[in-house]
Design an enzyme around this catalytic site. Structure first.
Site, PDB file in Angstrom:
ATOM      1  CG  ASN A  96     -24.006 -23.613   6.866  1.00 39.96           C
ATOM      2  OD1 ASN A  96     -24.938 -24.392   6.981  1.00 39.96           O
ATOM      3  ND2 ASN A  96     -23.418 -23.359   5.700  1.00 39.96           N
TER       4      ASN A  96
ATOM      5  CE  LYS B 168     -20.470 -26.081   5.203  1.00 40.84           C
ATOM      6  NZ  LYS B 168     -19.422 -26.012   4.216  1.00 40.84           N
TER       7      LYS B 168
ATOM      8  CG  HIS C 101     -23.321 -21.841   1.561  1.00 43.04           C
ATOM      9  ND1 HIS C 101     -22.530 -22.763   0.940  1.00 43.04           N
ATOM     10  CD2 HIS C 101     -22.756 -21.588   2.756  1.00 43.04           C
ATOM     11  CE1 HIS C 101     -21.516 -23.079   1.741  1.00 43.04           C
ATOM     12  NE2 HIS C 101     -21.633 -22.381   2.857  1.00 43.04           N
TER      13      HIS C 101
ATOM     14  CD  GLU D  46     -21.153 -26.254   1.054  1.00 43.41           C
ATOM     15  OE1 GLU D  46     -22.188 -26.438   1.718  1.00 43.41           O
ATOM     16  OE2 GLU D  46     -20.014 -26.243   1.560  1.00 43.41           O
TER      17      GLU D  46
ATOM     18  CD  GLU E 127     -19.458 -18.694   3.803  1.00 42.96           C
ATOM     19  OE1 GLU E 127     -19.258 -18.937   4.988  1.00 42.96           O
ATOM     20  OE2 GLU E 127     -20.029 -19.482   3.034  1.00 42.96           O
TER      21      GLU E 127
ATOM     22  N   GLY F 162     -14.658 -24.973   3.606  1.00 46.56           N
ATOM     23  CA  GLY F 162     -14.520 -26.422   3.784  1.00 46.56           C
ATOM     24  C   GLY F 162     -13.195 -26.989   3.323  1.00 46.56           C
TER      25      GLY F 162
ATOM     26  CB  SER G   7     -10.993 -22.888   6.568  1.00 49.86           C
ATOM     27  OG  SER G   7     -11.386 -23.796   5.546  1.00 49.86           O
TER      28      SER G   7
ATOM     29  N   GLY H 201     -18.664 -23.159   9.301  1.00 48.73           N
ATOM     30  CA  GLY H 201     -19.171 -24.464   8.872  1.00 48.73           C
ATOM     31  C   GLY H 201     -18.660 -25.555   9.798  1.00 48.73           C
TER      32      GLY H 201
HETATM   33  C1  PEP Z   1     -19.597 -22.501   5.364  1.00 45.07           C
HETATM   34  O1  PEP Z   1     -20.103 -23.569   5.060  1.00 45.07           O
HETATM   35  O2  PEP Z   1     -20.270 -21.470   5.270  1.00 45.07           O
HETATM   36  C2  PEP Z   1     -18.225 -22.497   5.849  1.00 45.07           C
HETATM   37  C3  PEP Z   1     -17.641 -21.345   6.037  1.00 45.07           C
HETATM   38  O3  PEP Z   1     -17.629 -23.712   6.044  1.00 45.07           O
HETATM   39  P1  PEP Z   1     -16.202 -23.991   6.750  1.00 45.07           P
HETATM   40  O4  PEP Z   1     -16.156 -23.140   8.006  1.00 45.07           O
HETATM   41  O5  PEP Z   1     -16.213 -25.431   7.062  1.00 45.07           O
HETATM   42  O6  PEP Z   1     -15.154 -23.591   5.789  1.00 45.07           O
END
Ligand code: PEP
Length: 260
Positions: free
Chosen positions: A11, A13, A103, A105, A175, A181, A220, A241
């Site tokens: 992703n 973003k 998601h 966000e 998630e 993030g 992460s 991400g």
């Molecule tokens: C995401 O945006 O779905 C995500 C898991 O981000 P990150 O890997 O940066 O935590």
């Protein structure tokens, strides 16, 4: 025992560029010769065309692998006066096979309720797209031991509106909000516990769906922690991400999933 092919979905973003797509593909084309995991690239909508073109240009080199394209969001509506929105049909026309739904966000920053998420889930399937449904609890909810309650609520709204069998063509991504993030991943045990809960909840309505649905972990994930997380029995890969923006790291995550 179900055979669930692992998946690694990147992703981007609101990051990346045509150059990142090019860089990723020059490395993919040479290195990924394995279909034991599916790889999904979810760039910003403006780069879908570039990624599609790169997939076509590298068709021969990618022939042994399963590289697909996905979007990060879609409208719940079919068409009409929804300025700035993109429909499921448009994403299908652009060559997407998957679309990320709900998601954190989008839930948090754009007011997407579980009801809207359930409508987006239906809109994706109406146009032949497979939704990657994100669910996850906040830090305070985890501290208050409400993790399962939150996940169940997010799942149940989608089940009630779409039916359990709709999950025959869906992916779930666990998630936790406190891990997305933040650089602070869930432990393999924490991920496994929630993935097992999700699988059990779906199994209660359909053992077939529970057994076969792929559940990704996101939050992460890096080359340093992926092997232990992906090795958990109910974890079928990752939604990535930050690390999906670095071609070398993303390739490493794909290789880890392929040998999980
Ligand atoms: C995401 O945006 O779905 C995500 C898991 O981000 P990150 O890997 O940066 O935590």
């Amino acid at each position: 025992m179900a055979l669930r092919r692992p998946m690694v979905a990147g992703n981007w973003k609101m990051n990346g560029s045509a150059e990142l797509a090019q860089d990723l593909f020059s490395k993919f084309a040479r290195k990924i010769k394995d279909d034991s995991a599916e790889v999904v690239l979810c760039p910003p909508v403006i780069y879908l065309e570039s990624v599609k073109r790169l997939m076509e240009e590298n068709k021969e080199a990618l022939s042994g692998s399963l590289v697909r394209m996905g979007a990060q969001n879609l409208s719940q509506h079919q068409f009409g006066a929804y300025t700035g929105e993109v429909s499921g049909q448009m994403l299908a026309d652009a060559g997407c096979r998957y679309v990320i739904i709900g998601h954190s966000e989008r839930r948090r920053m754009y007011g997407e309720t579980s009801d809207i998420v359930a409508d987006k889930f239906a809109a994706a399937q109406r146009h032949g797209l497979t939704p990657i449904l994100c669910v996850g609890e906040s830090g305070p909810a985890r501290e208050a031991r409400r993790t399962f309650e939150v996940i169940a609520e997010e799942l149940d709204v989608v089940i009630e509106k779409n039916g359990t069998m709709a999950f025959d063509n869906a992916i779930i991504a666990y998630e936790p909000l406190w891990a997305v993030g933040t650089g602070k991943s869930a432990t393999p045990e924490q991920a496994q516990e929630v993935h097992a809960f999700i699988r059990k909840r779906l199994s209660e309505v359909s053992p077939y769906i529970g057994e076969n649905i792929r559940i990704l972990y996101g939050g992460s994930v890096t080359p340093a922690n992926a092997a232990d997380i992906f090795a958990q029995p109910d974890v079928d890969g990752g939604l990535i991400g930050g690390a999906s923006l670095n071609s070398a790291e993303f390739l490493t995550l794909c290789s880890i999933a392929m040998s999980a």
